[in-house]
Design a protein around this motif. Sequence first.
Motif, mmCIF file in Angstrom:
data_model
loop_
_atom_site.group_PDB
_atom_site.id
_atom_site.type_symbol
_atom_site.label_atom_id
_atom_site.label_comp_id
_atom_site.label_asym_id
_atom_site.label_seq_id
_atom_site.Cartn_x
_atom_site.Cartn_y
_atom_site.Cartn_z
ATOM 1 N N HIS A 367 97.957 84.360 47.918
ATOM 2 C CA HIS A 367 98.005 83.564 49.147
ATOM 3 C C HIS A 367 96.682 83.531 49.907
ATOM 4 O O HIS A 367 96.170 82.462 50.233
ATOM 5 N N TYR A 399 104.449 78.365 49.309
ATOM 6 C CA TYR A 399 104.440 79.472 50.273
ATOM 7 C C TYR A 399 105.318 79.230 51.506
ATOM 8 O O TYR A 399 105.129 79.878 52.529
ATOM 9 N N HIS A 402 106.662 82.395 52.697
ATOM 10 C CA HIS A 402 105.693 83.497 52.842
ATOM 11 C C HIS A 402 105.543 83.879 54.319
ATOM 12 O O HIS A 402 105.523 83.015 55.198
#
Length: 571
Positions: A367, A399, A402
Amino acid sequence: MDVIQAVKMYITKMTEESGPGMKVILMDKETTSIVSMVYSQSEILQKEVYLFERIDSNAQWDNLKHMKCIVFVRPTSENIALLSRELRYPKYGMYFIYFSNVISKADIKTLAECDEQETVREAQEVFADYLAVDRHLFSFNIVGCLHGRNWNQTHLQRCAQGLLGLLLSIKRRCVIRYEASSEPCKRLAERVRDLLRREAVLLDNNIPFNGDVPAPQLLILDRRDDAVTPLLNQWTYQAMVHELLTINNNRVSLAHVPGVPNDFKEVVLASEQDDFYAKNLYSNFGEIGQTIKTLMDEFQKKAKSHQKVESIADMKNFVEQYPLFKKMSGTVTKHVTVVGSLSDAVATHKLLQVSELEQQIACQSDHAKQLQHLKKLLTTESVRHSDAAKLVALYALRYEKHASCAARDLLQALRERGTPDDLIALVLDVLEYGGAHARHADLFGLHDAVNITKRFFKGLSGVENIYTQHTPALKDTVEDLLKGRLRENLYPTLGGDDGYGRKPQDVIVFIVGGATYEESLCIHQINQNWPGVKVILGGTTIHNSTSFLEEVKSAMQGVHRTHTRHIKNVA
């Protein structure tokens, strides 16, 4: 299981059954495309077809009673009305009528009543009701088949009829399976089943039953399950041409290319008509450059041998080889122009850098590094707005769950770089269309232990080409089906007949929402690597990233965004 040969067979049948003599072929918009995909105009001319007409045109011709008319149209209400008018006031001496799919008895009665001058010699059903893009690839050229999670009813009927026509043309009785989590897949599966039941007699007459081999399977999938594949830049020849130039019914427009000769403003790229293209469809960009150089060297060598035309013998030799020479000249010019245009686009728009990050996001989980790289590319002026928006969409898909997801900041960065509002809005639409809530598959291999292991070993061994690391989710799905491991609860068999454990040899995969040329390559590789297995891929259309974003926009039109409310909409 060769869809090009299946369609060609029907068209050959039409031209031969009408006998010798001058012919005209009368088509509608869709059947014109169906024919042009498998036959060049010069090939059709060899079958004594000298005139091509559209049934919806108002062209006036005199003195055509000496010509036979082959009618090839879809059995729609509009075409029946137009054909009725044609038969009331016939321009041609006799008519041989072929419908691309099943026609009702009521429509046949209507046409018979209009044929007062008894010009119709033949009326038949043929089943060339789809676009044969490649031997293992077909399409219906429909972009925007859904509204939210519901079908456009016209498109649903078209796809169901087209799949019926496909099964009849390749002579396969299929077990139907579909993606359980997708309402559109279920609706299409049910509609195809209903048509198959209604046309049971037709199936019995056309398709022999063979209980000795596993039943072929028709597997209906949803594009939402993999919104990543259509967003990626491509690096194999066919897919790259479609992404950067767009292939439309085997035709590519080069009108925008500076200095392109008039003869090459539009070129045909069809594997059946172009040996060079057929051999290099799946070559990557580096290979294609080298192959083009070899082709040019070969051409120059041949051209040099023709420079001296001094004697009668020289002339005779040149004339004998001239058609081949001319054809080679055209092939060289065409592919040099196409590859040159691709090369310019790659350099101008920094596509190598863009694609490298796309592949990293799609295939690896890092990431912080990817976010930093993405922010840098968003400030690079030569990166197109469309590529910038696609990168943010890919990031958001990967993501969205995330803890440090920066989708909101990236949308703001798009706005600051001057990205058009509709492209910024499309980032959220893509997430709404194909986000984690919309798919059942573990697209990024984040949860499934087998997928995590696969990705770990792939990362250890490295990849041959950083620009082609990505493998479509379709590959695992089809291979699981061929191994008899496709879970019945996720992909039920219509009618409740347990399909788990079956190992079919023939498979037709259809993607609601469109397929891609990357997935076509994947199916080509499966066909090569699995002896005795034949897989055909079809889709509502064949997407590049531009048409896919149109698909998403159409599906999301007027649909309330419920899964992206947490991301501030800066559009």
